[in-house]
Each structure stands twice: as C-alpha cells, then as structure tokens.
Design an enzyme around this catalytic site. Structure first.
Site, PDB file in Angstrom:
ATOM      1  N   ASN A 166       0.866  -1.177   0.000  1.00 19.11           N
ATOM      2  CA  ASN A 166       0.000   0.000   0.000  1.00 19.11           C
ATOM      3  C   ASN A 166       0.902   1.226   0.000  1.00 19.11           C
ATOM      4  O   ASN A 166       1.381   1.670   1.041  1.00 19.11           O
ATOM      5  CB  ASN A 166      -0.915  -0.012   1.230  1.00 19.11           C
ATOM      6  CG  ASN A 166      -1.919  -1.145   1.182  1.00 19.11           C
ATOM      7  OD1 ASN A 166      -2.877  -1.106   0.420  1.00 19.11           O
ATOM      8  ND2 ASN A 166      -1.688  -2.172   2.003  1.00 19.11           N
ATOM      9  N   GLU A 167       1.150   1.748  -1.196  1.00 19.47           N
ATOM     10  CA  GLU A 167       2.109   2.829  -1.371  1.00 19.47           C
ATOM     11  C   GLU A 167       1.510   4.173  -0.921  1.00 19.47           C
ATOM     12  O   GLU A 167       0.325   4.262  -0.582  1.00 19.47           O
ATOM     13  CB  GLU A 167       2.520   2.920  -2.846  1.00 19.47           C
ATOM     14  CG  GLU A 167       3.141   1.650  -3.406  1.00 19.47           C
ATOM     15  CD  GLU A 167       4.599   1.450  -3.001  1.00 19.47           C
ATOM     16  OE1 GLU A 167       5.042   2.065  -2.004  1.00 19.47           O
ATOM     17  OE2 GLU A 167       5.295   0.665  -3.664  1.00 19.47           O
ATOM     18  N   SER A 168       2.351   5.199  -0.949  1.00 16.10           N
ATOM     19  CA  SER A 168       1.889   6.552  -0.623  1.00 16.10           C
ATOM     20  C   SER A 168       0.662   6.895  -1.463  1.00 16.10           C
ATOM     21  O   SER A 168       0.653   6.655  -2.674  1.00 16.10           O
ATOM     22  CB  SER A 168       2.997   7.569  -0.899  1.00 16.10           C
ATOM     23  OG  SER A 168       4.102   7.334  -0.063  1.00 16.10           O
ATOM     24  N   SER A 170      -2.330   5.579  -0.750  1.00 19.92           N
ATOM     25  CA  SER A 170      -3.348   4.556  -0.500  1.00 19.92           C
ATOM     26  C   SER A 170      -4.325   5.055   0.560  1.00 19.92           C
ATOM     27  O   SER A 170      -3.922   5.636   1.569  1.00 19.92           O
ATOM     28  CB  SER A 170      -2.694   3.253  -0.012  1.00 19.92           C
ATOM     29  OG  SER A 170      -1.881   2.692  -1.027  1.00 19.92           O
ATOM     30  N   THR A 185      10.085   2.130  -3.993  1.00 18.44           N
ATOM     31  CA  THR A 185       9.952   0.713  -3.656  1.00 18.44           C
ATOM     32  C   THR A 185      10.701  -0.146  -4.661  1.00 18.44           C
ATOM     33  O   THR A 185      11.384  -1.109  -4.289  1.00 18.44           O
ATOM     34  CB  THR A 185       8.464   0.322  -3.631  1.00 18.44           C
ATOM     35  OG1 THR A 185       7.784   1.131  -2.669  1.00 18.44           O
ATOM     36  CG2 THR A 185       8.285  -1.137  -3.274  1.00 18.44           C
TER      37      THR A 185
END
Length: 642
Positions: A166-168, A170, A185
């Site tokens: 869940n990246e920035s 999300s 990432t």
C-alpha cells in the site's frame, strides 16, 4: 503479554509517539519477543480448540522472527497445526518457484520447517491473468472473513511508509488489489532483481482496510535506514502519504523497533524535551550542538535565553551560564580535528584523538567491498601512508555481484585477445569465454552467475582495489584479499556470519598486530554486507582481546557512501584541502566498474565519488557553521571501545 511486559520495563515517561512503541537494544531480541507473543497466541487458540489466524510479511525484517518460530517448533515443540496464514502481498507477475517469489520466501524461511498444514498457507497468486485479479482479491478477503479475521498481523515498513504494498496515497478504506509500485519501492528491490529494469512494476497487496481490521498489529523495523520514516509514522499526523501512520488509529497496534530504527524518535533523539534527564557529557554535547544547528548559530553565540526557550533550562541550571557550557562544548569539538590520524609524533596528545606513540604505527584498514576504503576514508588512508605508518588493507569480500555482465564478458574477451597476440595457448581461455558468453546471453532475471563468471567479476574488482592501493603507495605485501565465505553465494542474499569469516579476520589481525584498525560502521548499507563484515571484526577483536598486542590496538569506525556520523558522535575529524579532495577522487576513479552505471546504485542517483565528496564537504560545513575552522572537506570517525 508482550506489550504489558515492555510497558512495565520502560515506565510511563511522556512520549511524542501517537502509537505504542517498544524499543529493543537490537533486532534479535526484538524478534524473539515477537515470536513469544505469537507462540502464546497460538497456544491460547489451541486450548480453545480454535484456529489462529496470522497475517504474515516478507522482506528482511521478519527473517529473524521466522527463524525464532522455527526454533520454537523444533526445540520447544510449538505446533502450528492450528495456524492459518495469509500473506500480505506478492509481486505481479511472479511464478511461485522464482527466487524472488514470496511463496518461495515463505517456504524457505518458515513453512518448510514447521508443521503448518499446506492447505492453510495463503499467499497472493502472481500468475493469474490480469482480468481475474479483481475477483481473486475479493475472494482472498472473503477467506479471511470466513476464518473470523486476522488475529495478529505482522508488518514491515517501506522507505516511503508503505505497509504491504500500500504505497503513498493509498486510502484507509483501500481493498486488496493490484497496485503500481512506487519508484522508491522498486529501487529498494532492484538489487534482488539485478537492476531496476528487471524489477516488477506491479504487485497484489492486502488493502489497508483489512490490515486495520486485524485484532492485533505489530510493525517491526530494524536499522538506521528506517529511522526517519518511523518518526514520521509514529509522531506526525495521520496521512495517506505515509500509510503506516494509519496505525495510529488502530486499537491495538505496536511498533517494535531496534535502537537504530528508533533513533530519530523525539524521546530518544532529544530526551530532554520529554522528561527530566541526567545531563551526561554525551547528552550535553548532543543537546548543545543540536541547539546551535537548529538556531543556525555558532556554539559560542548561544545565549541563556536560547537554552531556556528550547527546553534546556535544566542544563543551564546545573552547568550554566551559557558561556561556560558553550566554551566546554566548543573545545571538545575542536579537539576532534586532527591532521594526524595516526597521532602526531613528539607532541602532547592529551587533547588529540590519537596517541602520539608509537610514532610509526601498524594500521589495518578493513574494506567490506573493494572500494569502501577509498570512498569512505581515502583522504585519511593517503595521509596515514604519507606520514610514515605501515598501512595494510583487508578487502573483506570480492564484490563480484556489483559488476555488470558486459564488463565480465569484455574482460574475458581481452584475455583471449591477449593470448592470441603473445602466442599463449588460448584453448582453455576460449572455452571459458564461449561458456560465459552463452550463459550471459540466456541469463534469466535474478539467475545466479556461473562460478567462472563470478570469478571473472571478482578479478575485475580485485584489480581495481589493487590499483587504488598502488595509487596510495602500498606494496602488494600490504594488500590482503580476504574473500570471506559468507559473501560467496553468487546472489544478493548472503549467508549469516560463520566461524570461517571470523577466523580469517582474526588471523589477519594477529598477523599484522595493528595499533589501529579502521572498520566500516555504516550499518545503513542496504544489502547488509557492511554489517556482517563489522560483526566479523567485532567477534575477532573480542576473541583476540586477551592477546598482549591488543592492549595497544584502537578501533576506529568510518562510514561509507550511504550516510555520515552525527556531528555529536564524531571523535576524530580529519580535514582535507581542495587538492586532497581531488586526489581522493582520482583514487575512487580507479574503480572503473563502479562508474557510469553502478549495478546497485540504490535510491541515490549520484555516483559514489559524488556522494563521498558531498558528504565530506557537508561535514566540514557543519564544523564551519558551529564556529570552527573552515575546511574544504572532512572525514569523520568514531572510536569503538571493546
């Protein structure tokens, strides 16, 4: 159980964290504590004849946890037959037998070594047609719900604060889904895939919503590289830019950290802002230097009002006025500066970092990779030799994985051409070249190089290291290629430190009997090689401590291309003029395979020589800002007292 024990141990001091945070001395003890909580939960569920639903993570952080769970199973009989596990994520696309598959990771790290039922192990499927993923993700969540939800969710944390993938950006109600991976990432993972171009761009991840629905969440983080994002996640406002910050709103979440990962938390980094403290010399120095840098004032310009207005009135009351404290700290910082890293002969050394005697010392510089010596302490390296000390270098690993494939092929071709030109039998060389060329042409992503290719790559780096030492002025007899066994796996993932690594290290120390040892204390190295090399040195030094020659041996720690010591930590600062900076650059340029496209560049786009110069210049600028002499650059060291 874990939380209550830790709270009892640490007390109830005021904290700036908005989430329960537990700090251990080091990762091993932390991993064991988490394993004990998991074991207790499993046993409770067993007594209730219920399944225990675990949410599991991958990556480097949980490896110690899984090793301890395996130990508990094998040595203490902990059964996992009632455990159902759901993994957080998987790269997409990804075959389950790939070396980078999380299916394979979980099997190798945990599942193959315990009695968990295979049908109870769920990892997102990276082989699905894309059109089927959405329905599959819905079913994955439905399975979790059918078991009553996750009892305990284990998390790591990414450099940008991602949990799972869940990246920035999300959202807190995000569901299990296919996501695009952030560049940060992908760069962090690129080493495992032999370059960014081979690193997956997408992954399947459990959504934030399901993570937040877990009955208990533990986020684990180790190392200085995680310290900034841990502070942001635990102390700053909840934000979608840092998904880990959502855990502040979870009813039963805890961050479990080692000291390095926790080092930027307010209560650890600036404890005088949290509670009344005992002002030790170390804390006083840190506080005063932090205050001066924060206010952008030289040390000697700080006033009583500056101390009072910034939470340091206790220090002023105990040791003030400000003038006296300023003078004391200024003198201590000034005394770290020396142009004589091996000690200045025939001088009063009471206030110098190093001893004046013996005037000519035996020096052993340990270099984890074949270029860390010149990158990290090239100016000091050259000065030690020029000032007449007997300098040895121990290159701890071959560094072979950091050579591009085309470089290896170019050098193999050179050998064949060389043999042809000078009438040397070329039959074996041609066989090796053709074999290497065939392998590299068909090499799959993340496939381990053949022994021949690895050896060629190692020879390239050995030649570059030798060229650097010759540039400094060392004879071959003072250049030592250690080739520690832990490194020679052919893959990014290395073996743990072994008896052989320690013996090779201790044998070299005992052979040279140095008065000074320089070692890489840069634990932010993202691949872990520096830490294993340092552990080998520490173990060897402790074993050799009873030997008489060790009474005169001091150990100095330098840092590498990834970061520098804090100005409050520095115990020896070796200044460099503009000409010396250029000389150091020339030495770094001997490592041609590491220029113009480094294999493992990391998130920093600068070449290593640029990082080194920027870091050395920034250290000098800090000293200048604090009111001390202005130099072009400085290399910094901390002494390890064993």
């Amino acid at each position: 159980m874990l939380k209550s024990n830790i709270d009892k141990a640490t007390g109830f001091e005021k904290r700036f964290e908005n989430i329960g945070t537990v700090v251990f001395q080091e990762a091993t003890a932390a991993s064991k504590a988490i394993a004990q909580e998991i074991a207790s939960l499993i046993k409770v569920k067993q007594s209730q004849k219920q399944p225990c639903i675990l949410g599991l993570a991958t990556g480097s952080s949980p490896k110690g946890l899984y090793a301890e769970l395996v130990r508990l199973h094998k040595e203490e009989g902990l059964s996992f037959r009632n455990v159902v596990s759901f993994n957080l994520d998987e790269y997409y696309p990804m075959e389950p037998d790939s070396v980078n598959s999380y299916v394979r990771f979980m099997q190798e790290q945990l599942f193959n070594h315990i009695d968990i039922l295979p049908e109870n192990c769920f990892v997102p499927d990276g082989t699905l047609p894309k059109k089927e993923i959405r329905n599959y993700c819905d079913q994955y969540e439905a399975k979790i719900e059918a078991f009553g939800g996750i009892d305990l969710q284990i998390l790591g944390i990414g450099g940008n604060g991602h949990i799972g993938f869940n990246e920035s950006g999300s959202l807190q109600n995000s569901k299990t889904r296919l996501v695009a991976l952030d560049h940060i990432t992908r760069v962090a993972a690129s080493g495992d895939f032999s370059g960014l171009e081979n690193t997956p761009r997408t992954a399947i991840t459990l959504g934030v919503k399901k993570i937040m629905e877990a009955k208990r969440v533990i986020l684990m983080a180790w190392g200085e590289g995680k310290s900034n994002i841990i502070k942001a996640s635990a102390e700053d406002q909840v934000s979608s830019l840092v998904p880990a910050s959502y855990l502040q709103e979870h009813r039963n979440a805890t961050f479990i950290l080692d000291q390095a990962a926790a080092s930027k938390l307010t209560r650890i980094n600036t404890p005088w802002l949290v509670e009344k403290i005992v002002w030790t010399d170390t804390l006083t120095r840190k506080a005063v230097l932090s205050l001066a840098l924060y206010l952008k004032k030289p040390i000697l310009m700080l006033t009583d009002a500056d101390y009072i207005e910034n939470g340091m009135s206790d220090l002023l009351a105990d040791f003030g006025p400000a003038y006296d404290i300023n003078i004391s700290i200024f003198n201590k910082l000034q005394n770290t500066i020396t142009g004589w890293p091996g000690g200045k002969p025939n001088s009063d050394d009471n206030k110098r970092p190093e001893r004046s005697e013996p005037a000519k010392k035996r020096v052993l510089i340990f270099s984890p990779h074949p270029d860390d010596d010149i990158i990290s302490m090239g100016g000091t390296f050259k000065r030690l030799h020029e000032q007449g000390h007997e300098v040895h270098v121990g290159y701890q690993t071959s560094g072979n994985i950091a050579v591009a494939d085309d470089e290896a092929l170019r050098f193999a071709s050179f050998v064949c051409d060389y043999n042809d030109k000078f009438g040397i039998d070329n039959s074996e060389a041609n066989k090796i070249y053709k074999k290497a060329a065939t392998f590299l042409k068909n090499k799959k992503s993340s496939e381990i190089d053949t022994p021949e290719v690895r050896y060629i790559k190692g020879l390239i780096r050995k030649g570059e290291a030798r060229a650097t030492s010759h540039f400094i002025g060392l004879p071959d007899s003072q250049i030592h290629f250690m080739e520690l066994p832990f490194y020679e796996t052919g893959a990014i993932k290395k073996n743990p430190i072994g008896v052989g690594d320690v013996k090779i290290t201790s044998d070299l120390i005992e052979k040279i009997k140095p008065h000074q040892i320089y070692a890489a204390g840069d634990l932010a190295d993202p691949h872990g090689t520096h830490k294993v090399c340092l552990d080998a040195i520490f173990s060897a030094v402790k074993e050799l401590k009873p030997k008489k020659f060790m009474d005169d041996c001091w150990v100095w720690l330098y840092r590498g291309a990834w970061q520098e010591w804090g100005v409050d930590e520095i115990e020896m600062a070796v200044p460099m003029g503009p000409d010396q900076v250029l000389e150091k650059r020339k030495g770094i340029f001997k490592h041609q395979s590491q220029k113009d496209g480094v294999v493992f560049q990391g998130a920093d786009s600068r070449e290593f020589w640029q990082r080194a110069e920027d870091r050395n210049r920034e250290t000098a600028e800090l000293y200048d800002q604090l009111g001390l002499s202005h130099y072009a650059a400085m290399e910094a060291f901390v002494r390890w007292k064993y």
